[in-house]
Motif scaffolding. Sequence first.
Motif, PDB file in Angstrom:
ATOM      1  N   GLY A   1       0.815  -1.211   0.000  1.00 49.80           N
ATOM      2  CA  GLY A   1       0.000   0.000   0.000  1.00 49.80           C
ATOM      3  C   GLY A   1       0.842   1.253   0.000  1.00 49.80           C
ATOM      4  O   GLY A   1       2.065   1.214   0.160  1.00 49.80           O
ATOM      5  N   GLN A   2       0.152   2.373  -0.164  1.00 43.34           N
ATOM      6  CA  GLN A   2       0.818   3.671  -0.219  1.00 43.34           C
ATOM      7  C   GLN A   2      -0.151   4.739   0.265  1.00 43.34           C
ATOM      8  O   GLN A   2      -1.356   4.694  -0.033  1.00 43.34           O
ATOM      9  CB  GLN A   2       1.268   3.973  -1.658  1.00 43.34           C
ATOM     10  CG  GLN A   2       1.956   5.317  -1.848  1.00 43.34           C
ATOM     11  CD  GLN A   2       2.162   5.633  -3.307  1.00 43.34           C
ATOM     12  OE1 GLN A   2       1.210   5.744  -4.064  1.00 43.34           O
ATOM     13  NE2 GLN A   2       3.410   5.757  -3.716  1.00 43.34           N
ATOM     14  N   TYR A   3       0.371   5.676   1.029  1.00 46.86           N
ATOM     15  CA  TYR A   3      -0.450   6.812   1.467  1.00 46.86           C
ATOM     16  C   TYR A   3       0.393   8.072   1.389  1.00 46.86           C
ATOM     17  O   TYR A   3       1.509   8.117   1.906  1.00 46.86           O
ATOM     18  CB  TYR A   3      -0.945   6.625   2.895  1.00 46.86           C
ATOM     19  CG  TYR A   3      -1.677   7.843   3.429  1.00 46.86           C
ATOM     20  CD1 TYR A   3      -3.001   8.092   3.053  1.00 46.86           C
ATOM     21  CD2 TYR A   3      -1.042   8.746   4.272  1.00 46.86           C
ATOM     22  CE1 TYR A   3      -3.666   9.209   3.508  1.00 46.86           C
ATOM     23  CE2 TYR A   3      -1.707   9.874   4.733  1.00 46.86           C
ATOM     24  CZ  TYR A   3      -3.025  10.092   4.350  1.00 46.86           C
ATOM     25  OH  TYR A   3      -3.682  11.218   4.802  1.00 46.86           O
ATOM     26  N   THR A   4      -0.122   9.105   0.709  1.00 50.12           N
ATOM     27  CA  THR A   4       0.566  10.397   0.627  1.00 50.12           C
ATOM     28  C   THR A   4      -0.439  11.508   0.872  1.00 50.12           C
ATOM     29  O   THR A   4      -1.631  11.377   0.563  1.00 50.12           O
ATOM     30  CB  THR A   4       1.224  10.610  -0.757  1.00 50.12           C
ATOM     31  OG1 THR A   4       0.210  10.515  -1.779  1.00 50.12           O
ATOM     32  CG2 THR A   4       2.298   9.570  -1.022  1.00 50.12           C
ATOM     33  N   SER A   5       0.037  12.605   1.426  1.00 45.50           N
ATOM     34  CA  SER A   5      -0.817  13.774   1.666  1.00 45.50           C
ATOM     35  C   SER A   5       0.010  15.023   1.424  1.00 45.50           C
ATOM     36  O   SER A   5       1.243  14.986   1.381  1.00 45.50           O
ATOM     37  CB  SER A   5      -1.368  13.754   3.101  1.00 45.50           C
ATOM     38  OG  SER A   5      -0.313  13.840   4.037  1.00 45.50           O
ATOM     39  N   GLY A   6      -0.691  16.130   1.267  1.00 41.83           N
ATOM     40  CA  GLY A   6      -0.008  17.386   0.975  1.00 41.83           C
ATOM     41  C   GLY A   6      -0.473  17.914  -0.364  1.00 41.83           C
ATOM     42  O   GLY A   6      -1.638  18.283  -0.534  1.00 41.83           O
TER      43      GLY A   6
ATOM     44  N   VAL B   1      -0.898  16.242  -3.172  1.00 40.32           N
ATOM     45  CA  VAL B   1      -1.916  15.322  -3.661  1.00 40.32           C
ATOM     46  C   VAL B   1      -2.206  14.318  -2.557  1.00 40.32           C
ATOM     47  O   VAL B   1      -1.289  13.668  -2.044  1.00 40.32           O
ATOM     48  CB  VAL B   1      -1.447  14.576  -4.934  1.00 40.32           C
ATOM     49  CG1 VAL B   1      -2.496  13.552  -5.362  1.00 40.32           C
ATOM     50  CG2 VAL B   1      -1.176  15.562  -6.065  1.00 40.32           C
ATOM     51  N   ASN B   2      -3.476  14.194  -2.179  1.00 38.69           N
ATOM     52  CA  ASN B   2      -3.869  13.189  -1.203  1.00 38.69           C
ATOM     53  C   ASN B   2      -4.180  11.889  -1.944  1.00 38.69           C
ATOM     54  O   ASN B   2      -5.079  11.860  -2.780  1.00 38.69           O
ATOM     55  CB  ASN B   2      -5.090  13.646  -0.404  1.00 38.69           C
ATOM     56  CG  ASN B   2      -4.787  14.873   0.431  1.00 38.69           C
ATOM     57  OD1 ASN B   2      -3.743  14.946   1.085  1.00 38.69           O
ATOM     58  ND2 ASN B   2      -5.678  15.855   0.407  1.00 38.69           N
ATOM     59  N   ARG B   3      -3.433  10.854  -1.611  1.00 41.17           N
ATOM     60  CA  ARG B   3      -3.576   9.610  -2.372  1.00 41.17           C
ATOM     61  C   ARG B   3      -3.478   8.408  -1.451  1.00 41.17           C
ATOM     62  O   ARG B   3      -2.620   8.367  -0.567  1.00 41.17           O
ATOM     63  CB  ARG B   3      -2.490   9.506  -3.440  1.00 41.17           C
ATOM     64  CG  ARG B   3      -2.669   8.324  -4.378  1.00 41.17           C
ATOM     65  CD  ARG B   3      -1.476   8.161  -5.284  1.00 41.17           C
ATOM     66  NE  ARG B   3      -1.733   7.212  -6.359  1.00 41.17           N
ATOM     67  CZ  ARG B   3      -0.795   6.574  -7.036  1.00 41.17           C
ATOM     68  NH1 ARG B   3       0.470   6.778  -6.765  1.00 41.17           N
ATOM     69  NH2 ARG B   3      -1.121   5.742  -8.001  1.00 41.17           N
TER      70      ARG B   3
END
Length: 244
Positions: free
Chosen positions: A39-44, A46-48
């Motif tokens: 899995g992957q989670y990013t914010s800032g 682009v929230n993904r």
Amino acid sequence: MFVSSLRWLLVLLPLLFALPALAQKPDTTLIRYSGQLSGQYTSGGVNRTLFATAHSVTLLRGLHFGAPVAGSFTFGKQERRLREREWLLNTTPYYWKGHFRFYGIGGYERSNLRGIDSRYQLGAGPGWAFYQDSLGREVAVSNLLLREATYFQDGSSRTVSRNSTRLKVAYSYRVFTLSATTFYQPNLQDFSDYRVSQLSTLALRFTPRFAVTGTYTYTFENRIPEGKSRDNTNVTIGVAYSTK
């Protein structure tokens, strides 16, 4: 008399113990399983969020036949909107002898990102292993002819014949394992219509069955419905389990 009989017994005993091994035919059946969650989670900017899982079961029969079945599912959102929902299922039964391989293939695919409602593939072709050892390290190439039917989400469809060239590389060193598979699949009637995909996984193995993995995937398809992305890249971190 007794000494002579004893000598013959000592000669025959090793042969008697060896007979079962000599008579045993290479007809054993093995089943191997591997599964991966990542899995992957990013914010800032682009929230993904992205979730991916892949599973494979391989049936090995005797010394020359194998039948792997593999499936994967990817689910991803950007800015809380569904962007990716990908299904892939395929089987590639094969026969091998020495360095030679012969493959069959059957596949099914769905892709929200590329606007594919359903895609079916059937094909066959030869392959060659340039290098392979007992540690699972391998360099192999295959070349298959495919018949492919695709039904898009906009209601259109098309059926094409493709050539599928695959390069497979697997390498292991101590607790690290690297595997990479690259496909190039042009349309036989129009080579400007092609598809490229690449999957690479680096695994850090803590036990013979459990590992932490980093996976890179890339797909490109130049003929898809208008408004859909032609390529997609994912980098994920996860865990994997496999049997021997």
